[in-house]
Design a protein around this motif. Structure first.
Motif, mmCIF file in Angstrom:
data_model
loop_
_atom_site.group_PDB
_atom_site.id
_atom_site.type_symbol
_atom_site.label_atom_id
_atom_site.label_comp_id
_atom_site.label_asym_id
_atom_site.label_seq_id
_atom_site.Cartn_x
_atom_site.Cartn_y
_atom_site.Cartn_z
ATOM 1 N N ALA A 81 0.824 -1.211 0.000
ATOM 2 C CA ALA A 81 0.000 0.000 0.000
ATOM 3 C C ALA A 81 0.857 1.260 0.000
ATOM 4 C CB ALA A 81 -0.928 0.001 1.213
ATOM 5 N N ALA A 82 2.051 1.153 0.577
ATOM 6 C CA ALA A 82 2.967 2.295 0.607
ATOM 7 C C ALA A 82 3.719 2.470 -0.707
ATOM 8 C CB ALA A 82 3.956 2.137 1.754
ATOM 9 N N GLY A 83 3.515 1.535 -1.649
ATOM 10 C CA GLY A 83 4.151 1.662 -2.961
ATOM 11 C C GLY A 83 5.343 0.764 -3.167
ATOM 12 N N ALA A 84 5.544 -0.235 -2.277
ATOM 13 C CA ALA A 84 6.689 -1.134 -2.379
ATOM 14 C C ALA A 84 6.265 -2.458 -3.012
ATOM 15 C CB ALA A 84 7.278 -1.393 -0.988
ATOM 16 N N ARG A 85 7.049 -2.927 -3.968
ATOM 17 C CA ARG A 85 6.799 -4.260 -4.537
ATOM 18 C C ARG A 85 7.098 -5.297 -3.454
ATOM 19 N NH1 ARG A 85 9.798 -5.200 -9.918
ATOM 20 N NH2 ARG A 85 7.825 -4.666 -10.957
ATOM 21 N N THR A 86 6.106 -6.139 -3.145
ATOM 22 C CA THR A 86 6.189 -7.001 -1.973
ATOM 23 C C THR A 86 5.828 -8.433 -2.329
ATOM 24 O OG1 THR A 86 5.531 -5.112 -0.614
ATOM 25 C CG2 THR A 86 5.433 -7.271 0.423
ATOM 26 N N THR A 87 6.539 -9.376 -1.704
ATOM 27 C CA THR A 87 6.308 -10.799 -1.958
ATOM 28 C C THR A 87 6.498 -11.589 -0.672
ATOM 29 O OG1 THR A 87 6.906 -12.606 -3.461
ATOM 30 C CG2 THR A 87 8.713 -11.310 -2.586
ATOM 31 N N SER A 88 5.999 -12.821 -0.653
ATOM 32 C CA SER A 88 6.146 -13.671 0.532
ATOM 33 C C SER A 88 5.954 -15.128 0.126
ATOM 34 C CB SER A 88 5.134 -13.271 1.614
ATOM 35 O OG SER A 88 5.418 -13.941 2.833
ATOM 36 N N ALA A 89 5.993 -16.023 1.113
ATOM 37 C CA ALA A 89 5.805 -17.458 0.865
ATOM 38 C C ALA A 89 5.181 -18.096 2.094
ATOM 39 C CB ALA A 89 7.145 -18.129 0.552
ATOM 40 N N THR A 90 4.358 -19.129 1.864
ATOM 41 C CA THR A 90 3.759 -19.848 2.986
ATOM 42 C C THR A 90 3.212 -21.185 2.524
ATOM 43 O OG1 THR A 90 2.340 -19.555 4.929
ATOM 44 C CG2 THR A 90 1.395 -18.957 2.796
ATOM 45 N N SER A 91 2.641 -21.925 3.460
ATOM 46 C CA SER A 91 2.043 -23.233 3.198
ATOM 47 C C SER A 91 0.918 -23.489 4.192
ATOM 48 C CB SER A 91 3.079 -24.359 3.372
ATOM 49 O OG SER A 91 4.130 -24.279 2.455
ATOM 50 N N SER A 92 -0.032 -24.319 3.803
ATOM 51 C CA SER A 92 -0.958 -24.990 4.708
ATOM 52 C C SER A 92 -1.568 -24.072 5.763
ATOM 53 C CB SER A 92 -0.227 -26.162 5.368
ATOM 54 O OG SER A 92 -1.085 -26.904 6.199
ATOM 55 N N ALA A 93 -1.320 -24.414 7.049
ATOM 56 C CA ALA A 93 -1.893 -23.651 8.155
ATOM 57 C C ALA A 93 -1.408 -22.208 8.163
ATOM 58 C CB ALA A 93 -1.554 -24.327 9.487
#
Length: 392
Positions: free
Chosen positions: A71-83
């Motif tokens: 929302a602040a204008g930064a390209r953002t990414t992440s990773a997760t699984s399952s729960a």
């Protein structure tokens, strides 16, 4: 120039993230996606990226931080699984409703109840209606390619929706395969710079993200999300065309495998498609007219295109690696069968629930499915909703 390598699906995603060089990556570890932020944290420590890496206290916090950053204008990414994906639940909806093009690597794993850490699709299929684009990957190569494309798709001005790229936990996330990487510069040039029209840090155009939405406006905002998802189909195909020019690899909404004269087919997603393709090849040698469609893009769902590809068949087996608990079949089955509704002459369509909690899906399993649908006569079927490889 292609760089030939051997690596796991998790490392291939981490490499894609490094090459994209996002502004922010908040993450919390959870099996089997833990390696992705683990690899990436080393890239940060070694100065290979300029990313702000945020180790948070939970997956809910990871997505909350991603929302704030994007929302602040930064390209953002992440990773997760399952729960971990389940713990993000509330924030998945917030990210989509705010039309924030966050990208997320979802390494598919069964949801707890009972506890299980192996691959099925109950996590991402449970999140199918949160407003996120969903792209599925058969191989490590596809996971890498899909992630790079997902950034361009999500950030397109006609879309501006978050996107998750899915791959099967352990089966591809930890298995090592041959892969062709693009040069770092090719990836950077392909994704380009992120230049949002709206951001919280733009003093010339003050906006708010996530305000209270009364009944006066809520439906209109949901309609805007829905229209963006519809537009995403065209953008996905356009980005795939551009990616083909860079990589030589071709992608669509789904892949048709030996479908040109097929009479019986399987519809399936992710790594199990590779197993089923072997079965198709072996059955073709026996003279059986079988084929396969591997769905790559599940959201937006390619309803018209899929119906067109399937309409000439006698019978179809739709494979669900998750339960819908609807008493009528799994989530992919519901969508595919709905897609066939308007056809004047409908193929017989049956559902197989398979592979839950990591239960093996073998070439012989796939052959069994083809043998069974070959025996279907007409559209009147007693057991449309079936379990494959279950005891008792």
């Amino acid at each position: 120039m292609a760089i030939k390598e051997r690596m796991s699906g998790n490392e291939s995603i981490a490499i894609a993230m490094r090459q994209i060089n996002p502004d922010v990556l908040p993450a919390f570890p959870i099996t089997p996606s833990t390696e992705i932020p683990q690899y990436f944290s080393k890239y940060v420590a070694d100065g290979l990226v300029q990313t702000e890496f945020i180790p948070v206290e939970s997956e809910h916090s990871a997505m909350s931080a991603a929302i704030g950053a994007q929302a602040a204008g930064a390209r953002t990414t992440s990773a997760t699984s399952s729960a971990g994906l389940a713990l993000m639940w509330e924030m998945l909806h917030v990210a989509a409703s705010c039309k924030l093009p966050i990208t997320l690597a979802c390494v598919n794993r069964a949801l707890t109840g009972p506890i299980n850490i192996n691959a099925d699709h109950s996590d991402s299929m449970g999140a199918r209606d949160t407003g996120w684009i969903q792209i599925y990957s058969e191989t490590n190569q596809e996971a890498y390619d899909n992630y790079i494309q997902a950034v361009r798709i999500a950030e397109h001005k006609d879309v501006m929706l978050p996107a998750m790229v899915c791959q099967d936990g352990f089966i591809t996330s930890h298995a090592v395969e041959n892969i062709e990487l693009l040069e770092d510069k090719e990836v950077r040039d392909f994704v380009g710079e992120y230049a949002p029209e709206d951001s919280l840090l733009n003093p010339g155009y003050p906006i708010s993200h996530g305000p209270y939405d009364t009944a006066t406006f809520y439906m209109e905002h949901k309609r805007l999300q829905a229209e963006s998802m519809k537009k995403a189909k065209k953008v996905i195909l356009s980005v795939a065309e551009e990616f083909k020019k860079v990589s030589g690899r071709e992608y669509g909404l789904f892949e048709e495998y030996r479908m040109e004269d097929a009479e019986y087919a399987m519809v399936i997603i992710n790594s199990s498609a590779g197993t089923a393709k072997v079965a198709v090849d072996e059955l073709r040698k026996e003279g059986k007219k079988v084929g396969l469609i591997k769905i790559r893009v599940f959201r937006p769902f390619p309803m018209e295109e899929l119906a067109e590809a399937l309409k000439h068949l006698k019978a179809i087996a739709v494979m669900d690696k998750s339960e819908g608990f609807s008493s009528a079949g799994g989530p992919i089955f519901a969508e595919v069968r709905s897609a066939m509704y308007d056809l004047s002459e409908k193929p017989s369509v049956v559902n197989y629930i398979y592979g839950l909690g990591g239960r093996d899906f073998t070439v012989d399993s796939a052959k069994q499915v083809y043998d069974e649908i070959e025996d279907i006569k007409g559209t009147s079927i007693d057991d449309i909703y079936r379990y494959l490889g279950v005891r008792g």
